[in-house]
Design a protein around this motif. Sequence first.
Motif, PDB file in Angstrom:
ATOM      1  N   MET A 163     -20.477 -67.006   9.093  1.00 57.86           N
ATOM      2  CA  MET A 163     -19.054 -66.974   8.750  1.00 57.86           C
ATOM      3  C   MET A 163     -18.456 -65.589   8.970  1.00 57.86           C
ATOM      4  N   MET A 164     -19.160 -64.770   9.747  1.00 58.60           N
ATOM      5  CA  MET A 164     -18.645 -63.441  10.056  1.00 58.60           C
ATOM      6  C   MET A 164     -17.711 -63.547  11.262  1.00 58.60           C
ATOM      7  N   PHE A 165     -16.415 -63.622  10.991  1.00 54.72           N
ATOM      8  CA  PHE A 165     -15.441 -63.740  12.055  1.00 54.72           C
ATOM      9  C   PHE A 165     -15.009 -62.351  12.514  1.00 54.72           C
ATOM     10  N   TYR A 166     -14.383 -62.334  13.682  1.00 53.34           N
ATOM     11  CA  TYR A 166     -14.081 -61.066  14.345  1.00 53.34           C
ATOM     12  C   TYR A 166     -13.237 -60.146  13.465  1.00 53.34           C
ATOM     13  N   VAL A 167     -12.150 -60.659  12.920  1.00 52.08           N
ATOM     14  CA  VAL A 167     -11.268 -59.812  12.113  1.00 52.08           C
ATOM     15  C   VAL A 167     -11.952 -59.385  10.814  1.00 52.08           C
ATOM     16  N   MET A 168     -12.844 -60.233  10.293  1.00 55.94           N
ATOM     17  CA  MET A 168     -13.618 -59.839   9.113  1.00 55.94           C
ATOM     18  C   MET A 168     -14.492 -58.628   9.423  1.00 55.94           C
ATOM     19  N   TYR A 169     -15.159 -58.680  10.567  1.00 54.05           N
ATOM     20  CA  TYR A 169     -16.031 -57.573  10.938  1.00 54.05           C
ATOM     21  C   TYR A 169     -15.217 -56.319  11.231  1.00 54.05           C
ATOM     22  N   LEU A 170     -14.048 -56.508  11.830  1.00 51.99           N
ATOM     23  CA  LEU A 170     -13.136 -55.387  12.062  1.00 51.99           C
ATOM     24  C   LEU A 170     -12.733 -54.746  10.730  1.00 51.99           C
ATOM     25  N   TYR A 171     -12.365 -55.582   9.772  1.00 50.63           N
ATOM     26  CA  TYR A 171     -11.957 -55.091   8.448  1.00 50.63           C
ATOM     27  C   TYR A 171     -13.116 -54.366   7.753  1.00 50.63           C
ATOM     28  N   ARG A 172     -14.310 -54.927   7.872  1.00 52.41           N
ATOM     29  CA  ARG A 172     -15.470 -54.304   7.223  1.00 52.41           C
ATOM     30  C   ARG A 172     -15.728 -52.912   7.807  1.00 52.41           C
ATOM     31  N   ASN A 173     -15.640 -52.788   9.122  1.00 52.60           N
ATOM     32  CA  ASN A 173     -15.865 -51.486   9.744  1.00 52.60           C
ATOM     33  C   ASN A 173     -14.783 -50.483   9.371  1.00 52.60           C
ATOM     34  N   GLY A 174     -13.537 -50.936   9.354  1.00 52.03           N
ATOM     35  CA  GLY A 174     -12.443 -50.020   9.086  1.00 52.03           C
ATOM     36  C   GLY A 174     -12.328 -49.597   7.646  1.00 52.03           C
ATOM     37  N   PHE A 175     -12.417 -50.576   6.722  1.00 48.78           N
ATOM     38  CA  PHE A 175     -12.153 -50.272   5.313  1.00 48.78           C
ATOM     39  C   PHE A 175     -13.403 -50.326   4.439  1.00 48.78           C
ATOM     40  N   GLY A 176     -14.497 -50.890   4.969  1.00 49.02           N
ATOM     41  CA  GLY A 176     -15.755 -50.893   4.228  1.00 49.02           C
ATOM     42  C   GLY A 176     -16.612 -49.696   4.582  1.00 49.02           C
ATOM     43  N   TYR A 177     -16.810 -49.506   5.890  1.00 46.24           N
ATOM     44  CA  TYR A 177     -17.635 -48.392   6.361  1.00 46.24           C
ATOM     45  C   TYR A 177     -16.807 -47.161   6.728  1.00 46.24           C
ATOM     46  N   LEU A 178     -15.485 -47.259   6.643  1.00 51.39           N
ATOM     47  CA  LEU A 178     -14.562 -46.176   7.010  1.00 51.39           C
ATOM     48  C   LEU A 178     -14.764 -45.709   8.458  1.00 51.39           C
ATOM     49  N   LYS A 179     -15.139 -46.640   9.322  1.00 56.27           N
ATOM     50  CA  LYS A 179     -15.282 -46.336  10.750  1.00 56.27           C
ATOM     51  C   LYS A 179     -14.001 -46.809  11.442  1.00 56.27           C
ATOM     52  N   MET A 180     -12.906 -46.100  11.199  1.00 57.22           N
ATOM     53  CA  MET A 180     -11.613 -46.540  11.680  1.00 57.22           C
ATOM     54  C   MET A 180     -11.500 -46.468  13.204  1.00 57.22           C
ATOM     55  N   GLY A 181     -12.163 -45.515  13.806  1.00 54.11           N
ATOM     56  CA  GLY A 181     -12.166 -45.451  15.264  1.00 54.11           C
ATOM     57  C   GLY A 181     -12.863 -46.660  15.870  1.00 54.11           C
ATOM     58  N   SER A 206      -9.148 -45.266  18.803  1.00 54.98           N
ATOM     59  CA  SER A 206     -10.279 -46.007  19.355  1.00 54.98           C
ATOM     60  C   SER A 206     -11.157 -45.127  20.225  1.00 54.98           C
ATOM     61  N   MET A 207     -10.635 -43.976  20.594  1.00 57.14           N
ATOM     62  CA  MET A 207     -11.400 -43.008  21.395  1.00 57.14           C
ATOM     63  C   MET A 207     -11.957 -41.880  20.535  1.00 57.14           C
ATOM     64  N   THR A 208     -11.903 -42.042  19.219  1.00 61.51           N
ATOM     65  CA  THR A 208     -12.378 -40.995  18.318  1.00 61.51           C
ATOM     66  C   THR A 208     -13.365 -41.572  17.305  1.00 61.51           C
ATOM     67  N   SER A 209     -13.980 -40.668  16.549  1.00 59.37           N
ATOM     68  CA  SER A 209     -14.871 -41.074  15.457  1.00 59.37           C
ATOM     69  C   SER A 209     -14.132 -40.960  14.121  1.00 59.37           C
ATOM     70  N   TYR A 210     -12.870 -41.293  14.125  1.00 58.30           N
ATOM     71  CA  TYR A 210     -11.995 -41.145  12.962  1.00 58.30           C
ATOM     72  C   TYR A 210     -12.490 -41.971  11.778  1.00 58.30           C
ATOM     73  N   SER A 211     -12.557 -41.336  10.604  1.00 55.86           N
ATOM     74  CA  SER A 211     -13.056 -42.013   9.402  1.00 55.86           C
ATOM     75  C   SER A 211     -12.058 -41.996   8.257  1.00 55.86           C
ATOM     76  N   ILE A 212     -10.791 -41.726   8.499  1.00 58.96           N
ATOM     77  CA  ILE A 212      -9.717 -41.666   7.506  1.00 58.96           C
ATOM     78  C   ILE A 212      -9.805 -40.413   6.651  1.00 58.96           C
ATOM     79  N   LEU A 213     -11.011 -40.087   6.181  1.00 56.03           N
ATOM     80  CA  LEU A 213     -11.178 -38.971   5.256  1.00 56.03           C
ATOM     81  C   LEU A 213     -11.144 -37.616   5.953  1.00 56.03           C
ATOM     82  N   GLU A 214     -11.352 -37.600   7.255  1.00 57.25           N
ATOM     83  CA  GLU A 214     -11.351 -36.340   7.989  1.00 57.25           C
ATOM     84  C   GLU A 214     -10.794 -36.567   9.386  1.00 57.25           C
ATOM     85  N   PRO A 215     -10.292 -35.528  10.030  1.00 59.24           N
ATOM     86  CA  PRO A 215      -9.706 -35.692  11.366  1.00 59.24           C
ATOM     87  C   PRO A 215     -10.711 -36.298  12.350  1.00 59.24           C
TER      88      PRO A 215
END
Length: 289
Positions: A237-255, A31-40
């Motif tokens: 209908m954009m709920f919190y966990v939906m938006y979390l999922y979209r950022n993490g696995f849709g936009y690859l913004k895991m941080g 959460s303190m990084t710009s981690y995108s899964i594909l790179e450190p």
Amino acid sequence: MTLFGVLFALPWIVGLLLFHAFPLIMSAYYSMTSYSILEPGEWVGFANYKTLFQDEVFWISIYNTLYYTVIFVPLSIVVGIILALLLNLKIRGQGIYRTLFFIPSLVPPIATTIIWLWLLNPQFGLVNYWLDKIGIAGPPWIGSEFWSKPSLILMSLWGTGQAVVIYLAGLQDIPQDYYDAAHVDGAGPWQRTRTITLPLLTPVIFFNLIMGTIGALQNFVLPYALTNGQGTPANSMMFYVMYLYRNGFGYLKMGYASAMAWILFLIVVLLTAIIFSSQKRWVHYQGKE
């Protein structure tokens, strides 16, 4: 003896550390990084949190989630208690009725979505068909920004069977002697319900309130399936966990998603602490009064 105890508990301890503690620690780091899964990940400090508070969709998702939680949880408690009281009556076919009310909670969420998409279809849905029969123009339901969340609450109430079972267990744990004594004193059905049933059922209500609140704050499957993950219309209908999922696995913004996860964790902890702190004023335990 202590060594043997630790050895027997070792599989659970390893599982706890590997699948719970380690991911928890790593999510705090990411959460303190710009981690995108594909790179450190690159250390960015609290930048993700600062960006979140400037994110309009983030605030919309919080509003939608709290709206759903504040309305659905009390409604589910009221509906669950009423159904449990009715299903606790000594009538013919009691087991059949209990089974019928419990079955919807066993239906997979995707199947539930398909059923309700048909029922609430504004053109040929069964709900609007019967509303039209009694002279009421049916709303667009899920297709409307105003009606989308009430529609979701209605769908969720359909699956309160699990809570009803817990309420039934609580009702059957109340000693019959209390009702017999109240009946001798001339108390009617409503008086017995108000002065005996509801107060002694408060520990069960407290449990379902905690679990219902946590579950509602993590609402994901139904709105995601209903809108194909888009949260439409107009993000209603954009709920919190939906938006979390979209950022993490849709936009690859895991941080960014990890920061959202920690904020949700803090919200859950805060609301749970508030509910726990209130229990002394309204929860009554048998033998402790």
